[in-house]
Design a protein around this motif. Structure first.
Motif, PDB file in Angstrom:
ATOM      1  N   ARG A  65     -18.939  -2.718 -13.413  1.00  0.00           N
ATOM      2  CA  ARG A  65     -17.767  -3.445 -12.934  1.00  0.00           C
ATOM      3  C   ARG A  65     -17.187  -2.738 -11.725  1.00  0.00           C
ATOM      4  N   ASP A  66     -16.417  -3.489 -10.950  1.00  0.00           N
ATOM      5  CA  ASP A  66     -15.639  -2.863  -9.891  1.00  0.00           C
ATOM      6  C   ASP A  66     -14.558  -2.018 -10.557  1.00  0.00           C
ATOM      7  N   ILE A  67     -14.199  -0.922  -9.882  1.00  0.00           N
ATOM      8  CA  ILE A  67     -13.220   0.016 -10.429  1.00  0.00           C
ATOM      9  C   ILE A  67     -12.239   0.393  -9.333  1.00  0.00           C
ATOM     10  N   ASP A 122     -10.211  -0.736 -14.598  1.00  0.00           N
ATOM     11  CA  ASP A 122     -11.414  -1.566 -14.548  1.00  0.00           C
ATOM     12  C   ASP A 122     -11.199  -2.980 -15.081  1.00  0.00           C
ATOM     13  N   GLN A 123      -9.966  -3.309 -15.472  1.00  0.00           N
ATOM     14  CA  GLN A 123      -9.689  -4.661 -15.929  1.00  0.00           C
ATOM     15  C   GLN A 123      -9.708  -5.613 -14.725  1.00  0.00           C
ATOM     16  N   GLU A 124     -10.305  -6.772 -14.922  1.00  0.00           N
ATOM     17  CA  GLU A 124     -10.459  -7.715 -13.808  1.00  0.00           C
ATOM     18  C   GLU A 124      -9.159  -8.020 -13.086  1.00  0.00           C
ATOM     19  N   THR A 125      -8.071  -8.224 -13.832  1.00  0.00           N
ATOM     20  CA  THR A 125      -6.801  -8.572 -13.184  1.00  0.00           C
ATOM     21  C   THR A 125      -6.264  -7.415 -12.348  1.00  0.00           C
ATOM     22  N   GLU A 126      -6.431  -6.180 -12.837  1.00  0.00           N
ATOM     23  CA  GLU A 126      -5.969  -5.014 -12.079  1.00  0.00           C
ATOM     24  C   GLU A 126      -6.781  -4.842 -10.804  1.00  0.00           C
ATOM     25  N   VAL A 127      -8.095  -4.934 -10.934  1.00  0.00           N
ATOM     26  CA  VAL A 127      -8.973  -4.784  -9.765  1.00  0.00           C
ATOM     27  C   VAL A 127      -8.685  -5.897  -8.761  1.00  0.00           C
ATOM     28  N   ALA A 128      -8.484  -7.107  -9.244  1.00  0.00           N
ATOM     29  CA  ALA A 128      -8.193  -8.239  -8.357  1.00  0.00           C
ATOM     30  C   ALA A 128      -6.891  -8.015  -7.590  1.00  0.00           C
ATOM     31  N   ARG A 129      -5.898  -7.455  -8.251  1.00  0.00           N
ATOM     32  CA  ARG A 129      -4.614  -7.201  -7.585  1.00  0.00           C
ATOM     33  C   ARG A 129      -4.783  -6.197  -6.446  1.00  0.00           C
ATOM     34  N   TYR A 130      -5.488  -5.090  -6.701  1.00  0.00           N
ATOM     35  CA  TYR A 130      -5.710  -4.093  -5.663  1.00  0.00           C
ATOM     36  C   TYR A 130      -6.616  -4.637  -4.557  1.00  0.00           C
ATOM     37  N   THR A 131      -7.593  -5.427  -4.927  1.00  0.00           N
ATOM     38  CA  THR A 131      -8.476  -6.033  -3.925  1.00  0.00           C
ATOM     39  C   THR A 131      -7.690  -6.964  -3.014  1.00  0.00           C
ATOM     40  N   ASP A 132      -6.771  -7.721  -3.592  1.00  0.00           N
ATOM     41  CA  ASP A 132      -5.929  -8.621  -2.798  1.00  0.00           C
ATOM     42  C   ASP A 132      -5.055  -7.830  -1.828  1.00  0.00           C
ATOM     43  N   GLY A 192       0.796  -1.212   0.000  1.00  0.00           N
ATOM     44  CA  GLY A 192       0.000   0.000   0.000  1.00  0.00           C
ATOM     45  C   GLY A 192       0.828   1.262   0.000  1.00  0.00           C
ATOM     46  N   LEU A 193       2.099   1.148   0.348  1.00  0.00           N
ATOM     47  CA  LEU A 193       2.977   2.320   0.352  1.00  0.00           C
ATOM     48  C   LEU A 193       3.244   2.843  -1.059  1.00  0.00           C
ATOM     49  N   ALA A 194       2.849   2.076  -2.069  1.00  0.00           N
ATOM     50  CA  ALA A 194       3.002   2.540  -3.455  1.00  0.00           C
ATOM     51  C   ALA A 194       2.086   3.720  -3.738  1.00  0.00           C
ATOM     52  N   GLY A 195       1.040   3.905  -2.916  1.00  0.00           N
ATOM     53  CA  GLY A 195       0.151   5.049  -3.090  1.00  0.00           C
ATOM     54  C   GLY A 195      -1.280   4.722  -2.730  1.00  0.00           C
ATOM     55  N   PRO A 196      -2.046   5.761  -2.423  1.00  0.00           N
ATOM     56  CA  PRO A 196      -3.443   5.550  -2.030  1.00  0.00           C
ATOM     57  C   PRO A 196      -4.304   5.126  -3.219  1.00  0.00           C
ATOM     58  N   PHE A 197      -5.326   4.330  -2.931  1.00  0.00           N
ATOM     59  CA  PHE A 197      -6.257   3.910  -3.961  1.00  0.00           C
ATOM     60  C   PHE A 197      -7.624   3.685  -3.341  1.00  0.00           C
ATOM     61  N   VAL A 198      -8.632   3.699  -4.196  1.00  0.00           N
ATOM     62  CA  VAL A 198     -10.008   3.459  -3.777  1.00  0.00           C
ATOM     63  C   VAL A 198     -10.562   2.343  -4.659  1.00  0.00           C
ATOM     64  N   ILE A 199     -11.180   1.354  -4.039  1.00  0.00           N
ATOM     65  CA  ILE A 199     -11.866   0.302  -4.793  1.00  0.00           C
ATOM     66  C   ILE A 199     -13.352   0.602  -4.702  1.00  0.00           C
ATOM     67  N   MET A 200     -13.983   0.749  -5.853  1.00  0.00           N
ATOM     68  CA  MET A 200     -15.420   1.037  -5.883  1.00  0.00           C
ATOM     69  C   MET A 200     -16.149  -0.189  -6.401  1.00  0.00           C
ATOM     70  N   THR A 201     -17.157  -0.607  -5.655  1.00  0.00           N
ATOM     71  CA  THR A 201     -18.002  -1.694  -6.134  1.00  0.00           C
ATOM     72  C   THR A 201     -19.437  -1.198  -6.167  1.00  0.00           C
ATOM     73  N   PHE A 202     -20.192  -1.783  -7.046  1.00  0.00           N
ATOM     74  CA  PHE A 202     -21.572  -1.359  -7.266  1.00  0.00           C
ATOM     75  C   PHE A 202     -22.460  -2.600  -7.213  1.00  0.00           C
ATOM     76  N   PRO A 203     -22.770  -3.072  -6.000  1.00  0.00           N
ATOM     77  CA  PRO A 203     -23.465  -4.348  -5.855  1.00  0.00           C
ATOM     78  C   PRO A 203     -24.865  -4.381  -6.460  1.00  0.00           C
ATOM     79  N   GLU A 204     -25.512  -3.245  -6.585  1.00  0.00           N
ATOM     80  CA  GLU A 204     -26.880  -3.249  -7.091  1.00  0.00           C
ATOM     81  C   GLU A 204     -26.965  -2.978  -8.581  1.00  0.00           C
ATOM     82  N   ALA A 205     -25.860  -2.622  -9.194  1.00  0.00           N
ATOM     83  CA  ALA A 205     -25.850  -2.368 -10.628  1.00  0.00           C
ATOM     84  C   ALA A 205     -25.502  -3.666 -11.342  1.00  0.00           C
ATOM     85  N   THR A 206     -26.371  -4.114 -12.235  1.00  0.00           N
ATOM     86  CA  THR A 206     -26.162  -5.412 -12.874  1.00  0.00           C
ATOM     87  C   THR A 206     -25.026  -5.413 -13.893  1.00  0.00           C
ATOM     88  N   HIS A 207     -24.751  -4.282 -14.518  1.00  0.00           N
ATOM     89  CA  HIS A 207     -23.726  -4.255 -15.555  1.00  0.00           C
ATOM     90  C   HIS A 207     -22.486  -3.462 -15.173  1.00  0.00           C
TER      91      HIS A 207
END
Length: 192
Positions: free
Chosen positions: A139-141, A154-164, A122-137
């Motif tokens: 993506r997480d960003i 918004d690419q799945e692999t990028e979001v997955a890395r930050y989520t991890d 996380g020391l690489a810099g601040p980030f925000v993960i946005m999820t939209f559980p009620e929106a059907t289409h």
């Protein structure tokens, strides 16, 4: 996480080194001046009217987030962000009191990553993960604010890395009760 017009969702911002989650920055008292000072230091390339506009947007997002229920916010704050004095001890005490109150709000969970956690991704810099559980289409960003712009991933692999990264740091952080105790201790330190 709230961002722009997408003021609903779950996820978590990681803020470090003197930066607090924008949605949790206090807005009372002299806080607007502090936000202008913070933005002016971050965006030295912008004229005053652009800084004022960015402050207006941030204040609007804070108000909209506070009024928009149900919503969820998981905020992970590096302890160094709470130790960096911006605006003087009185302003910092107010900010910590604001965080303490926010930590007791429904849908808001705040955890502090203690200095003892040492180095981490996380020391690489601040980030925000946005999820939209009620929106059907939707993506997480991942949103990253840089010195000159904002970047949205918004690419799945990028979001997955930050989520991890967020999940691993969340697990190393103080639990909510210990976070509130830590905030109370810091508030007391600033009163003396």
């Amino acid at each position: 996480m709230a961002l722009g017009s997408a003021d609903v969702g779950t996820g978590g911002p990681l803020e470090k080194e003197g930066r607090l989650p924008q949605l949790l920055a206090g807005v009372g008292g002299g806080r607007l001046g502090e936000r202008v000072q913070d933005l002016t230091a971050l965006r030295t390339d912008l004229p005053a009217e652009k800084i004022d506009g960015l402050c207006d947007v941030r204040l609007y997002r804070q108000r909209a987030f506070a009024e928009d229920c149900p919503r969820e916010l998981d905020a992970l704050i590096d302890e160094s962000a709470l130790r960096r004095t911006i605006g003087g001890p009185g302003v910092m005490r107010e900010q910590l009191e604001h965080l303490l109150a926010a930590s007791e709000s429904p849908g808001t969970t705040i955890r502090i990553l203690p200095a003892e956690a040492g180095g981490h991704p996380g020391l690489a810099g601040p980030f925000v993960i946005m999820t939209f559980p009620e929106a059907t289409h939707a993506r997480d960003i991942v949103w990253i604010e840089t010195l000159s712009t904002s970047v949205y991933l918004d690419q799945e692999t990028e979001v997955a890395r930050y989520t991890d990264v967020f999940t691993r740091l969340w697990d190393r952080a103080l639990d909510p009760a210990r976070t509130r105790s830590h905030l109370r201790e810091q508030i007391q330190e600033l009163r003396t």
